[in-house]
Scaffold this motif. Structure first.
Motif, PDB file in Angstrom:
ATOM      1  N   SER A 204       0.158  -1.553   0.277  1.00 22.65           N
ATOM      2  CA  SER A 204       0.151   0.161  -0.245  1.00 22.65           C
ATOM      3  C   SER A 204       0.710   1.753   0.633  1.00 22.65           C
ATOM      4  O   SER A 204       0.480   2.342  -0.705  1.00 22.65           O
ATOM      5  N   ASP A 205       2.102   1.063   0.133  1.00 23.21           N
ATOM      6  CA  ASP A 205       2.697   2.602   0.674  1.00 23.21           C
ATOM      7  C   ASP A 205       3.516   2.645  -1.207  1.00 23.21           C
ATOM      8  O   ASP A 205       4.103   3.732  -1.601  1.00 23.21           O
ATOM      9  N   GLN A 215      -0.739   7.647 -14.942  1.00 21.69           N
ATOM     10  CA  GLN A 215      -1.135   9.354 -16.052  1.00 21.69           C
ATOM     11  C   GLN A 215       0.249   8.262 -17.580  1.00 21.69           C
ATOM     12  O   GLN A 215       0.198   8.968 -18.191  1.00 21.69           O
ATOM     13  N   ILE A 216       1.623   8.447 -16.741  1.00 21.23           N
ATOM     14  CA  ILE A 216       2.941   7.349 -18.158  1.00 21.23           C
ATOM     15  C   ILE A 216       1.855   6.468 -18.381  1.00 21.23           C
ATOM     16  O   ILE A 216       2.615   6.988 -20.147  1.00 21.23           O
ATOM     17  N   MET A 217       1.369   5.225 -18.519  1.00 21.97           N
ATOM     18  CA  MET A 217       1.538   4.552 -19.136  1.00 21.97           C
ATOM     19  C   MET A 217      -0.429   5.353 -20.090  1.00 21.97           C
ATOM     20  O   MET A 217       0.235   5.270 -20.962  1.00 21.97           O
ATOM     21  N   GLU A 218      -0.843   6.449 -19.598  1.00 21.44           N
ATOM     22  CA  GLU A 218      -2.103   6.436 -20.648  1.00 21.44           C
ATOM     23  C   GLU A 218      -0.810   7.583 -21.921  1.00 21.44           C
ATOM     24  O   GLU A 218      -1.346   7.530 -22.681  1.00 21.44           O
ATOM     25  N   ALA A 219       0.423   8.606 -21.180  1.00 20.49           N
ATOM     26  CA  ALA A 219       0.777   8.919 -22.058  1.00 20.49           C
ATOM     27  C   ALA A 219       1.716   8.556 -23.264  1.00 20.49           C
ATOM     28  O   ALA A 219       2.248   9.144 -24.400  1.00 20.49           O
ATOM     29  N   LEU A 220       2.008   7.763 -22.368  1.00 18.57           N
ATOM     30  CA  LEU A 220       2.939   6.082 -23.892  1.00 18.57           C
ATOM     31  C   LEU A 220       1.113   5.852 -24.570  1.00 18.57           C
ATOM     32  O   LEU A 220       1.698   5.075 -25.339  1.00 18.57           O
ATOM     33  N   GLY A 221       0.706   6.089 -24.268  1.00 20.68           N
ATOM     34  CA  GLY A 221      -0.548   5.651 -25.492  1.00 20.68           C
ATOM     35  C   GLY A 221      -0.798   3.699 -24.962  1.00 20.68           C
ATOM     36  O   GLY A 221      -1.022   3.477 -25.537  1.00 20.68           O
ATOM     37  N   LYS A 222      -0.489   3.150 -23.804  1.00 15.66           N
ATOM     38  CA  LYS A 222      -0.281   2.431 -22.966  1.00 15.66           C
ATOM     39  C   LYS A 222      -1.912   1.834 -21.947  1.00 15.66           C
ATOM     40  O   LYS A 222      -2.136   3.379 -21.879  1.00 15.66           O
ATOM     41  N   THR A 223      -2.769   0.110 -22.103  1.00 12.59           N
ATOM     42  CA  THR A 223      -3.483  -0.077 -20.922  1.00 12.59           C
ATOM     43  C   THR A 223      -2.716   0.029 -19.241  1.00 12.59           C
ATOM     44  O   THR A 223      -1.778  -0.654 -19.408  1.00 12.59           O
ATOM     45  N   ALA A 224      -3.059   0.797 -18.709  1.00 18.24           N
ATOM     46  CA  ALA A 224      -3.117  -0.049 -17.546  1.00 18.24           C
ATOM     47  C   ALA A 224      -3.169  -1.514 -16.749  1.00 18.24           C
ATOM     48  O   ALA A 224      -4.156  -1.563 -17.232  1.00 18.24           O
ATOM     49  N   PRO A 225      -2.286  -2.142 -16.189  1.00 17.59           N
ATOM     50  CA  PRO A 225      -3.060  -3.953 -15.746  1.00 17.59           C
ATOM     51  C   PRO A 225      -4.053  -3.241 -14.357  1.00 17.59           C
ATOM     52  O   PRO A 225      -3.643  -2.364 -14.005  1.00 17.59           O
ATOM     53  N   ALA A 226      -4.504  -4.504 -13.773  1.00 15.70           N
ATOM     54  CA  ALA A 226      -5.286  -3.978 -12.952  1.00 15.70           C
ATOM     55  C   ALA A 226      -4.610  -3.748 -10.897  1.00 15.70           C
ATOM     56  O   ALA A 226      -3.679  -4.244 -11.470  1.00 15.70           O
ATOM     57  N   PHE A 227      -4.378  -3.081 -10.262  1.00 18.00           N
ATOM     58  CA  PHE A 227      -3.786  -2.849  -9.533  1.00 18.00           C
ATOM     59  C   PHE A 227      -3.869  -3.504  -8.347  1.00 18.00           C
ATOM     60  O   PHE A 227      -5.687  -2.998  -8.534  1.00 18.00           O
ATOM     61  N   ALA A 228      -3.080  -3.974  -7.234  1.00 16.20           N
ATOM     62  CA  ALA A 228      -3.910  -3.926  -6.078  1.00 16.20           C
ATOM     63  C   ALA A 228      -2.710  -3.486  -4.799  1.00 16.20           C
ATOM     64  O   ALA A 228      -1.836  -3.732  -5.223  1.00 16.20           O
TER      65      ALA A 228
END
Length: 441
Positions: A204-205, A215-228
Motif C-alpha cells: 500500500s506504500d 498517467q505515464i502509461m496513458e501518456a505513452l498510449g498504453k493500458t494500465a494493468p489491474a492494480f491491488a
C-alpha cells in the motif's frame, strides 16, 4: 485474456517476509488462472545491485517453490527506457530540472508554512533556453520529471476498492536522475506494458506511485494493468517491521528451520478473513486464493506463529521425502522408516531429527530424581540385552512393577526419564525398539 503477473525485487539485499508477501500474491494469482509469472530483477542501480543478491533472490524463491516462467533484467532494457523517455519529450510530458536538494527542501518548507501541499512548483517549466543552457553549464545534467496532468486519477483497486488521487497534490515525479540512472517509476511502466502484465499486486506504500504510473502509461498510449495494494506488515505488537527485517530475511528463516509450506500457508492467509490452515501444496494455496478476502488494515506478523505450522508439516511428511536425510544421519536402512515415524511426531524442526537419532544410537544421559535412584538401579538391572522389539517395554515394565510394587505414573515416568533423558516423547515401545545401546546409569 491470459493473466500475467510479475515480482520485481531489487538485487540490493536479501528477500524478507515483506517482499515475500508481494511475490506470493502475484505468483498465486498467475497460477490460479494458469497464467504467467515473471521474475523481473530491478537492477538499474549499478552501484547497489549485485549478482550475489540476484542469486540469493532466486535461491529463496526456489526454496519456497515459487517458480517463475521467465526471468527479466531491467539492466538489459535501457534502450526501451530511453525510447519511452524520447516519446514523452516529444509529447511535451518530460522536462529537465536543476534544483539542488537544499533548494527543494527550502521550497517545501515555504509551502508548508503557507499551508500548501509540499509539491514541486514546476519552476523549471518557466526556464528559457538560455537559462537552461546556463544551468547545464553550471550544474551539469538535470533530472527529468514527468509532467502530470493535474486532474484526479481514479482506478478500482483489487483490495482497497475505488481510489481517487488528485494529481495536483503530487509532485511531478523524477524518472531519470541527473547521473542518467533510470528510476523504478518509468522502468516499471515500460516493462509492465511491454511484457503484457495484466495484474500488479504490491504494498500500500505504492498507492501514490501507482497513480503517477497510470498517467505515464496513458501518456505513452498504453493500458494500465489491474492494480491491488496489500496492507503492510507490522510486528506482533503493531510496531514497524523496518528495524527487524534483518532478522526476517527468508534465508534466516530457512536456516532457523522454518518449512516452506508453513511459511507460504501463513503468508497466504494473514490479513485476510480466511483462517490460517496448513496447505498441502502451492497448487492448493493457489486454488483457494482470492484478493477479495484481504483488507486494508496493517497486518501483524509474528515469526513464532510459523513454528506450529512447521511442526505440522513435519508430522505429515512421509518417509520417502526424507529418506536421504535420514540415511545421512547414519540410521540403518532396516529401521529408517520406523525411526522417522517415531521422530517426526516429536520434532518441531528438521534439525531435531539428529537429536533423536543420537539418543537411539548412543543412549541418553539418564534423568533421575534423588528419590528414584534406587528404583532405577533395580529396574536397569532387570533390562534384557539387545536387540529390543515392540514387546520389550511392556515386558520390562511388567517385571519391574511386580518386583517393586510401583505402578501408573510412578512406574512409567521415572523409567521414561531414565531411558530417554526427557520427560516427554514418543511411545516408549517405539523408543525401546529403536535403541542401539542398552540404557545404563
Amino acid at each position: 485474456m491470459s493473466v500475467v503477473t510479475r515480482f520485481a525485487p531489487s538485487p540490493t539485499g536479501f528477500l524478507h517476509v515483506g517482499n515475500l508477501r508481494t511475490a506470493l500474491f502475484n505468483f498465486l494469482i498467475a497460477r490460479k488462472a494458469g497464467g504467467e509469472f515473471i521474475l523481473r530483477l530491478d537492477d538499474t542501480d549499478p552501484e547497489r545491485s549485485t549478482q550475489e543478491f540476484a542469486d540469493g533472490i532466486q535461491e529463496d524463491l526456489e526454496w519456497l517453490g515459487l517458480t517463475w516462467d521467465r526471468i527479466e533484467k531491467q539492466s538489459n532494457r535501457f534502450d526501451r527506457y530511453a525510447a519511452a523517455a524520447d516519446e514523452l519529450r516529444e509529447k511535451g510530458r518530460f522536462y529537465e530540472a536543476w534544483e539542488t536538494p537544499t533548494e527543494l527542501d527550502l521550497k517545501r518548507k515555504k509551502q508548508l508554512n503557507m499551508h500548501l501541499p509540499p509539491v514541486y512548483d514546476r519552476a523549471a517549466l518557466a526556464l528559457s533556453d538560455d537559462e537552461k543552457a546556463d544551468l547545464r553549464a553550471e550544474r551539469g545534467q538535470g533530472v527529468w520529471r514527468f509532467k502530470l496532468d493535474q486532474e484526479r486519477i481514479e482506478w478500482h483497486d483489487g483490495i482497497l476498492g475505488d481510489l481517487s488521487i488528485d494529481a495536483a497534490s503530487v509532485s511531478d515525479p523524477v524518472l531519470i536522475r541527473a547521473d542518467g540512472q533510470v528510476l523504478y517509476t518509468i522502468a516499471s511502466v515500460v516493462d509492465d506494458t511491454d511484457m503484457g502484465v495484466t495484474h500488479v499486486v504490491r504494498g500500500s506504500d505504492h498507492v501514490t506511485n501507482t497513480a503517477t504510473q497510470i498517467q505515464i502509461m496513458e501518456a505513452l498510449g498504453k493500458t494500465a494493468p489491474a492494480f491491488a495494494h496489500h496492507s503492510l506488515l507490522t510486528g506482533p505488537q503493531g510496531e514497524a517491521l523496518s528495524k527487524r527485517l534483518g532478522t526476517l530475511a527468508l534465508r534466516d528463516l530457512r536456516e532457523a528451520g522454518v518449512e516452506p509450506m508453513a511459511l507460504l500457508s501463513h503468508m497466504a492467509r494473514i490479513g485476510s478473513s480466511q483462517p490460517i490452515e496448513l496447505a498441502a501444496s502451492v497448487d492448493d494455496l493457489a486454488e483457494g486464493f482470492d484478493l477479495n478476502h484481504f483488507g486494508s488494515a496493517p497486518t501483524k506478523f509474528d515469526v513464532e506463529d510459523l513454528w506450529p505450522l512447521t511442526a505440522s508439516v513435519l508430522h505429515e511428511t512421509p518417509f520417502e521425502d526424507v529418506a536421504d536425510e535420514v540415511a545421512a544421519l547414519g540410521v540403518p536402512a532396516d529401521i529408517a522408516p520406523a525411526f522417522w515415524d517415531v521422530a517426526r511426531a516429536n520434532i518441531g524442526k528438521r534439525s531435531e531429527t539428529a537429536d533423536w537419532w543420537a539418543l537411539f544410537r548412543d543412549g541418553a544421559t539418564p534423568l533421575v530424581d534423588d528419590e528414584d535412584k534406587a528404583f532405577i538401579a533395580e529396574a536397569f538391572a532387570m533390562l534384557p540385552d539387545l536387540p529390543y522389539d515392540d514387546t520389550t517395554w511392556g515386558n520390562w515394565t511388567s517385571a519391574v512393577k511386580e518386583a517393586t510394587g510401583r505402578k501408573g505414573k510412578n512406574l512409567f515416568m521415572p523409567l521414561r526419564k531414565a531411558v530417554t533423558g526427557r520427560e516427554k516423547g514418543p511411545e516408549m515401545a517405539g523408543v525401546m525398539r529403536l535403541m542401539q545401546v542398552k540404557p545404563s546409569l
